[in-house]
Design a protein around this motif. Structure first.
Motif, PDB file in Angstrom:
ATOM      1  N   PRO A 182       0.912  -1.220  -0.123  1.00  0.00           N
ATOM      2  CA  PRO A 182       0.062   0.053   0.144  1.00  0.00           C
ATOM      3  C   PRO A 182       0.772   1.282   0.193  1.00  0.00           C
ATOM      4  CG  PRO A 182      -0.146  -1.079   2.145  1.00  0.00           C
ATOM      5  CD  PRO A 182       0.516  -2.014   1.205  1.00  0.00           C
ATOM      6  N   LYS A 183       0.588   2.302  -0.737  1.00  0.00           N
ATOM      7  CA  LYS A 183       1.210   3.544  -0.661  1.00  0.00           C
ATOM      8  C   LYS A 183       0.956   4.347   0.425  1.00  0.00           C
ATOM      9  CE  LYS A 183       1.744   4.209  -5.731  1.00  0.00           C
ATOM     10  NZ  LYS A 183       0.834   3.158  -6.257  1.00  0.00           N
ATOM     11  N   GLU A 184      -0.023   4.167   1.126  1.00  0.00           N
ATOM     12  CA  GLU A 184      -0.203   4.989   2.366  1.00  0.00           C
ATOM     13  C   GLU A 184      -1.123   3.837   3.136  1.00  0.00           C
ATOM     14  OE1 GLU A 184      -4.484   5.075   0.492  1.00  0.00           O
ATOM     15  OE2 GLU A 184      -2.328   5.475  -0.241  1.00  0.00           O
ATOM     16  N   ALA A 185      -1.106   4.235   4.651  1.00  0.00           N
ATOM     17  CA  ALA A 185      -1.290   3.233   5.678  1.00  0.00           C
ATOM     18  C   ALA A 185      -2.898   2.830   5.389  1.00  0.00           C
ATOM     19  CB  ALA A 185      -1.453   3.894   7.088  1.00  0.00           C
ATOM     20  N   LEU A 186      -2.994   1.490   5.424  1.00  0.00           N
ATOM     21  CA  LEU A 186      -4.284   0.844   4.946  1.00  0.00           C
ATOM     22  C   LEU A 186      -4.970   1.317   3.728  1.00  0.00           C
ATOM     23  CD1 LEU A 186      -6.218   1.399   8.586  1.00  0.00           C
ATOM     24  CD2 LEU A 186      -4.619  -0.678   8.013  1.00  0.00           C
ATOM     25  N   GLY A 187      -4.093   1.462   2.808  1.00  0.00           N
ATOM     26  CA  GLY A 187      -4.480   1.787   1.553  1.00  0.00           C
ATOM     27  C   GLY A 187      -4.582   0.466   0.553  1.00  0.00           C
ATOM     28  N   LYS A 188      -4.946   0.810  -0.698  1.00  0.00           N
ATOM     29  CA  LYS A 188      -4.921  -0.396  -1.562  1.00  0.00           C
ATOM     30  C   LYS A 188      -3.682  -1.288  -1.338  1.00  0.00           C
ATOM     31  CE  LYS A 188      -6.236  -1.965  -6.061  1.00  0.00           C
ATOM     32  NZ  LYS A 188      -7.754  -2.715  -6.145  1.00  0.00           N
ATOM     33  N   GLY A 189      -4.015  -2.779  -1.371  1.00  0.00           N
ATOM     34  CA  GLY A 189      -2.855  -3.556  -1.109  1.00  0.00           C
ATOM     35  C   GLY A 189      -2.657  -4.160   0.132  1.00  0.00           C
ATOM     36  N   THR A 190      -3.245  -3.346   1.175  1.00  0.00           N
ATOM     37  CA  THR A 190      -2.943  -3.782   2.526  1.00  0.00           C
ATOM     38  C   THR A 190      -3.330  -5.163   2.900  1.00  0.00           C
ATOM     39  OG1 THR A 190      -3.718  -1.662   3.428  1.00  0.00           O
ATOM     40  CG2 THR A 190      -4.177  -3.667   4.922  1.00  0.00           C
ATOM     41  N   PHE A 191      -2.390  -6.220   3.576  1.00  0.00           N
ATOM     42  CA  PHE A 191      -2.371  -7.342   3.855  1.00  0.00           C
ATOM     43  C   PHE A 191      -3.261  -7.397   5.210  1.00  0.00           C
ATOM     44  CE2 PHE A 191       0.421 -10.298   1.269  1.00  0.00           C
ATOM     45  CZ  PHE A 191      -0.184 -10.071   0.264  1.00  0.00           C
TER      46      PHE A 191
END
Ligand SMILES: O=C(CO)[C@@H](O)[C@H](O)COP(=O)(O)O
Ligand SMILES: [Fe+2]
Length: 249
Positions: free
Chosen positions: A64-73
């Motif tokens: 993710p680019k930012e916290a809890l953004g897209k791609g968060t595991f």
């Protein structure tokens, strides 16, 4: 207005023989997060996988680019000794470490020094420890656990010890494909009333049939395993889940 919809397909229902591709496909179909169910055969009566598998699938999904953004595991950690594995999962690429309140309070294994130290770690201390390792922290509660146990954690003025997400289980943890428990909705409603900006996740039996009930109660983070991975058109299911949540905000 409550936080925006986050759709997190549970890879428990993915094809484990092609996990990397399954993960990148579901992200391409519109998923926000990946919900990664870690089970130890002790806290729950089922075993999935550990940190080495998470490391492998991480290479298929951009961080993710930012916290809890897209791609968060979004690692849903159904294990008896949640503290013991924090660093391993952080190294493997986990962004959000969501442990079970029940495991932190009643850690049972006391064979090893690590297990012993785990027994003495309160949920509050564990949240801080997860934050100190650079991850966000979530706290999950099983169906029989009262929602009020979360208030003490969420009302804490020390931000380092406050969870970033609450997970209300809508099935008994352990298996995918179970029936959604609508009687868990008062917990979600109580949380949303008290914490308008909190990320509230629901997990278990979410589908096009049950999403309105969960969204109406105030859930914004939606886990769906069989409904997404078993669908003819997973992108359409993800879009419909999102629409249902957005409609209620
Ligand atoms: O944590 C769990 C089960 O313990 C879940 O994440 C399930 O994997 C959700 O699966 P479905 O009920 O959506 O099929
Ligand atoms: Fe889960």
């Amino acid at each position: 207005m409550s936080p925006s919809a986050i759709i997190a397909p549970s890879i428990l229902s993915a094809d484990f023989g092609a996990l990397g591709k399954e993960c990148s496909d579901t992200m391409g179909q519109g998923a926000d997060w990946l919900h990664v169910d870690i089970m130890d055969g002790h806290f729950v009566p089922n075993i999935t996988f550990g940190a080495p598998v998470v490391t492998k699938i991480r290479s298929h999904v951009a961080r993710p680019k930012e916290a809890l953004g897209k791609g968060t595991f979004d690692c849903h950690v159904m294990i008896s000794e949640p503290k013991k594995w924090v660093k391993d999962f952080q190294n493997a690429g986990c962004d959000l470490y969501c442990f079970h309140y029940e495991a932190a309070v009643h850690s049972t294994a006391a064979e090893t020094p690590e297990a012993h130290s785990d027994q003495k770690t309160s949920p509050k201390e564990l949240i801080k420890y997860i934050h100190d390792q650079g991850m966000r922290a979530g706290v999950a509660i099983k169906p029989k656990t009262d929602v009020s146990v979360l208030y003490d954690l969420l009302d804490n003025s020390n931000k380092d010890e406050v969870p970033d997400m609450a997970l209300v289980m809508t099935v008994e943890p352990g298996f995918g494909g179970q029936k959604f428990m609508p009687d868990m909705m008062p917990k979600v409603e109580a949380l949303r009333k008290r914490y308008p900006n909190l990320n509230i996740e629901v997990d278990g039996g979410l589908s096009e049939k049950t999403i309105d009930t969960a969204a109406n109660a105030g859930a914004n983070v939606i886990v769906a395993g069989s409904a997404v991975f078993g669908a003819q058109d997973p992108a359409d299911v993800i879009a419909k889940l999102r629409e249902a949540v957005e409609k209620q905000r």
